[in-house]
Scaffold this motif. Structure first.
Motif, PDB file in Angstrom:
ATOM      1  N   ASP A   3       0.823  -1.205   0.000  1.00 34.19           N
ATOM      2  CA  ASP A   3       0.000   0.000   0.000  1.00 34.19           C
ATOM      3  C   ASP A   3       0.861   1.261   0.000  1.00 34.19           C
ATOM      4  O   ASP A   3       0.523   2.240  -0.661  1.00 34.19           O
ATOM      5  CB  ASP A   3      -0.949  -0.016   1.202  1.00 34.19           C
ATOM      6  N   ALA A   4       1.971   1.214   0.716  1.00 36.09           N
ATOM      7  CA  ALA A   4       2.880   2.372   0.733  1.00 36.09           C
ATOM      8  C   ALA A   4       3.401   2.639  -0.678  1.00 36.09           C
ATOM      9  O   ALA A   4       3.468   3.797  -1.111  1.00 36.09           O
ATOM     10  CB  ALA A   4       4.033   2.128   1.703  1.00 36.09           C
ATOM     11  N   TRP A   5       3.758   1.576  -1.401  1.00 32.36           N
ATOM     12  CA  TRP A   5       4.209   1.765  -2.779  1.00 32.36           C
ATOM     13  C   TRP A   5       3.083   2.314  -3.645  1.00 32.36           C
ATOM     14  O   TRP A   5       3.291   3.213  -4.459  1.00 32.36           O
ATOM     15  CB  TRP A   5       4.764   0.473  -3.363  1.00 32.36           C
ATOM     16  N   ALA A   6       1.881   1.763  -3.486  1.00 31.58           N
ATOM     17  CA  ALA A   6       0.748   2.216  -4.305  1.00 31.58           C
ATOM     18  C   ALA A   6       0.443   3.689  -4.068  1.00 31.58           C
ATOM     19  O   ALA A   6       0.036   4.395  -4.993  1.00 31.58           O
ATOM     20  CB  ALA A   6      -0.482   1.362  -4.013  1.00 31.58           C
ATOM     21  N   ARG A   7       0.647   4.161  -2.862  1.00 29.06           N
ATOM     22  CA  ARG A   7       0.354   5.556  -2.524  1.00 29.06           C
ATOM     23  C   ARG A   7       1.540   6.493  -2.728  1.00 29.06           C
ATOM     24  O   ARG A   7       1.413   7.697  -2.563  1.00 29.06           O
ATOM     25  CB  ARG A   7      -0.081   5.651  -1.063  1.00 29.06           C
ATOM     26  N   SER A   8       2.693   5.940  -3.080  1.00 29.62           N
ATOM     27  CA  SER A   8       3.933   6.715  -3.098  1.00 29.62           C
ATOM     28  C   SER A   8       3.998   7.785  -4.187  1.00 29.62           C
ATOM     29  O   SER A   8       4.721   8.763  -4.045  1.00 29.62           O
ATOM     30  CB  SER A   8       5.135   5.776  -3.272  1.00 29.62           C
ATOM     31  N   GLY A   9       3.292   7.588  -5.274  1.00 28.80           N
ATOM     32  CA  GLY A   9       3.400   8.522  -6.387  1.00 28.80           C
ATOM     33  C   GLY A   9       4.653   8.305  -7.219  1.00 28.80           C
ATOM     34  O   GLY A   9       4.916   9.043  -8.166  1.00 28.80           O
ATOM     35  N   SER A  10       5.414   7.286  -6.892  1.00 28.29           N
ATOM     36  CA  SER A  10       6.639   6.987  -7.624  1.00 28.29           C
ATOM     37  C   SER A  10       6.315   6.416  -8.993  1.00 28.29           C
ATOM     38  O   SER A  10       5.378   5.640  -9.152  1.00 28.29           O
ATOM     39  CB  SER A  10       7.470   5.963  -6.835  1.00 28.29           C
ATOM     40  N   LYS A  11       7.124   6.767  -9.983  1.00 29.02           N
ATOM     41  CA  LYS A  11       6.932   6.208 -11.324  1.00 29.02           C
ATOM     42  C   LYS A  11       7.275   4.720 -11.343  1.00 29.02           C
ATOM     43  O   LYS A  11       6.900   4.004 -12.274  1.00 29.02           O
ATOM     44  CB  LYS A  11       7.764   6.962 -12.352  1.00 29.02           C
ATOM     45  N   ASP A  12       7.943   4.244 -10.315  1.00 29.86           N
ATOM     46  CA  ASP A  12       8.314   2.834 -10.196  1.00 29.86           C
ATOM     47  C   ASP A  12       7.400   2.065  -9.248  1.00 29.86           C
ATOM     48  O   ASP A  12       7.691   0.917  -8.910  1.00 29.86           O
ATOM     49  CB  ASP A  12       9.752   2.706  -9.691  1.00 29.86           C
ATOM     50  N   ALA A  13       6.300   2.681  -8.825  1.00 31.92           N
ATOM     51  CA  ALA A  13       5.444   2.070  -7.807  1.00 31.92           C
ATOM     52  C   ALA A  13       4.941   0.691  -8.218  1.00 31.92           C
ATOM     53  O   ALA A  13       4.964  -0.252  -7.419  1.00 31.92           O
ATOM     54  CB  ALA A  13       4.264   2.987  -7.488  1.00 31.92           C
ATOM     55  N   GLY A  14       4.491   0.550  -9.453  1.00 35.63           N
ATOM     56  CA  GLY A  14       3.980  -0.743  -9.904  1.00 35.63           C
ATOM     57  C   GLY A  14       5.056  -1.808  -9.881  1.00 35.63           C
ATOM     58  O   GLY A  14       4.844  -2.915  -9.364  1.00 35.63           O
ATOM     59  N   PHE A  15       6.210  -1.466 -10.422  1.00 32.65           N
ATOM     60  CA  PHE A  15       7.329  -2.406 -10.443  1.00 32.65           C
ATOM     61  C   PHE A  15       7.726  -2.812  -9.025  1.00 32.65           C
ATOM     62  O   PHE A  15       7.909  -3.998  -8.731  1.00 32.65           O
ATOM     63  CB  PHE A  15       8.524  -1.790 -11.180  1.00 32.65           C
ATOM     64  N   GLU A  16       7.862  -1.817  -8.145  1.00 28.25           N
ATOM     65  CA  GLU A  16       8.300  -2.102  -6.773  1.00 28.25           C
ATOM     66  C   GLU A  16       7.260  -2.922  -6.012  1.00 28.25           C
ATOM     67  O   GLU A  16       7.605  -3.842  -5.267  1.00 28.25           O
ATOM     68  CB  GLU A  16       8.602  -0.795  -6.034  1.00 28.25           C
ATOM     69  N   ALA A  17       5.981  -2.593  -6.195  1.00 28.53           N
ATOM     70  CA  ALA A  17       4.930  -3.358  -5.518  1.00 28.53           C
ATOM     71  C   ALA A  17       4.910  -4.797  -6.013  1.00 28.53           C
ATOM     72  O   ALA A  17       4.775  -5.737  -5.217  1.00 28.53           O
ATOM     73  CB  ALA A  17       3.572  -2.686  -5.727  1.00 28.53           C
ATOM     74  N   GLU A  18       5.055  -4.986  -7.310  1.00 27.95           N
ATOM     75  CA  GLU A  18       5.063  -6.350  -7.843  1.00 27.95           C
ATOM     76  C   GLU A  18       6.284  -7.124  -7.343  1.00 27.95           C
ATOM     77  O   GLU A  18       6.217  -8.318  -7.076  1.00 27.95           O
ATOM     78  CB  GLU A  18       5.008  -6.343  -9.366  1.00 27.95           C
ATOM     79  N   ARG A  19       7.397  -6.439  -7.185  1.00 31.39           N
ATOM     80  CA  ARG A  19       8.605  -7.070  -6.633  1.00 31.39           C
ATOM     81  C   ARG A  19       8.348  -7.568  -5.219  1.00 31.39           C
ATOM     82  O   ARG A  19       8.730  -8.683  -4.849  1.00 31.39           O
ATOM     83  CB  ARG A  19       9.779  -6.076  -6.664  1.00 31.39           C
ATOM     84  N   VAL A  20       7.671  -6.760  -4.405  1.00 28.49           N
ATOM     85  CA  VAL A  20       7.345  -7.161  -3.031  1.00 28.49           C
ATOM     86  C   VAL A  20       6.368  -8.343  -3.050  1.00 28.49           C
ATOM     87  O   VAL A  20       6.518  -9.289  -2.274  1.00 28.49           O
ATOM     88  CB  VAL A  20       6.788  -5.967  -2.221  1.00 28.49           C
ATOM     89  N   LEU A  21       5.388  -8.297  -3.949  1.00 25.42           N
ATOM     90  CA  LEU A  21       4.453  -9.417  -4.071  1.00 25.42           C
ATOM     91  C   LEU A  21       5.203 -10.703  -4.419  1.00 25.42           C
ATOM     92  O   LEU A  21       4.942 -11.758  -3.823  1.00 25.42           O
ATOM     93  CB  LEU A  21       3.397  -9.115  -5.141  1.00 25.42           C
ATOM     94  N   ASN A  22       6.128 -10.625  -5.343  1.00 25.42           N
ATOM     95  CA  ASN A  22       6.919 -11.805  -5.711  1.00 25.42           C
ATOM     96  C   ASN A  22       7.762 -12.304  -4.548  1.00 25.42           C
ATOM     97  O   ASN A  22       7.962 -13.513  -4.390  1.00 25.42           O
ATOM     98  CB  ASN A  22       7.782 -11.514  -6.942  1.00 25.42           C
ATOM     99  N   ARG A  23       8.239 -11.380  -3.734  1.00 25.51           N
ATOM    100  CA  ARG A  23       8.979 -11.760  -2.522  1.00 25.51           C
ATOM    101  C   ARG A  23       8.073 -12.530  -1.570  1.00 25.51           C
ATOM    102  O   ARG A  23       8.481 -13.520  -0.979  1.00 25.51           O
ATOM    103  CB  ARG A  23       9.535 -10.495  -1.865  1.00 25.51           C
ATOM    104  N   MET A  24       6.830 -12.059  -1.434  1.00 27.64           N
ATOM    105  CA  MET A  24       5.856 -12.767  -0.599  1.00 27.64           C
ATOM    106  C   MET A  24       5.645 -14.191  -1.113  1.00 27.64           C
ATOM    107  O   MET A  24       5.631 -15.149  -0.339  1.00 27.64           O
ATOM    108  CB  MET A  24       4.497 -12.061  -0.611  1.00 27.64           C
ATOM    109  N   LEU A  25       5.447 -14.305  -2.424  1.00 26.68           N
ATOM    110  CA  LEU A  25       5.217 -15.618  -3.021  1.00 26.68           C
ATOM    111  C   LEU A  25       6.400 -16.546  -2.784  1.00 26.68           C
ATOM    112  O   LEU A  25       6.225 -17.726  -2.454  1.00 26.68           O
ATOM    113  CB  LEU A  25       4.940 -15.466  -4.526  1.00 26.68           C
TER     114      LEU A  25
END
Length: 142
Positions: free
Chosen positions: A29-51
């Motif tokens: 959620d922090a990544w989604a709210r960050s406004g970063s142009k890399d937010a999608g990439f970074e959030a997906e990276r964290v999701l993959n880490r979870m998996l």
């Protein structure tokens, strides 16, 4: 900063200080709210880490529907055609999974519709209509 705290929890030797699904979802959620142009990439990276951690036997970090929805939301906020395609790819994974806990809901489809709306693609309307039709078809199936 939220991710640094998560990494500290992952690396902690204290058995009582290990991250769970909620911890990861907060970082997503922090990544989604960050406004970063890399937010999608970074959030997906964290999701993959979870998996990956879940596959390693950490059952308390298994992604849930909120995890996936938040990553798709991060992609939607990132904007662009590639972001919409990445969000839709996650939706497709959710649609085909055998794990009933992460089957897409209206929030899932709305995130992908939002991603297409923000994409700037000439065929965004068509792509969004296809997603909407899939949602309607799945709702008929129960």
């Amino acid at each position: 900063r939220a991710e640094a705290i998560l990494e500290g929890m992952e690396n902690s030797n204290n058995q009582r200080i290990h991250p769970d699904t909620v911890s990861y979802n907060i970082v997503l959620d922090a990544w989604a709210r960050s406004g970063s142009k890399d937010a999608g990439f970074e959030a997906e990276r964290v999701l993959n880490r979870m998996l990956e951690r879940s596959k390693q036997g950490f059952t308390n970090v298994e992604p849930d529907i909120n995890s996936y929805n938040t990553v798709m939301n991060a992609w939607a906020k990132t904007g662009g055609v590639d972001s919409a395609k990445r969000a839709e790819a996650i939706l497709e994974r959710m649609e085909t999974t055998k794990n009933i806990k992460i089957r897409p809901n209206t929030v899932s489809y709305s995130a992908v519709l939002d991603a297409w709306a923000r994409s700037g693609s000439k065929d965004a309307g068509f792509q969004a209509e296809c997603v909407l039709n899939r949602m309607l078809e799945r709702s008929k199936q129960g």
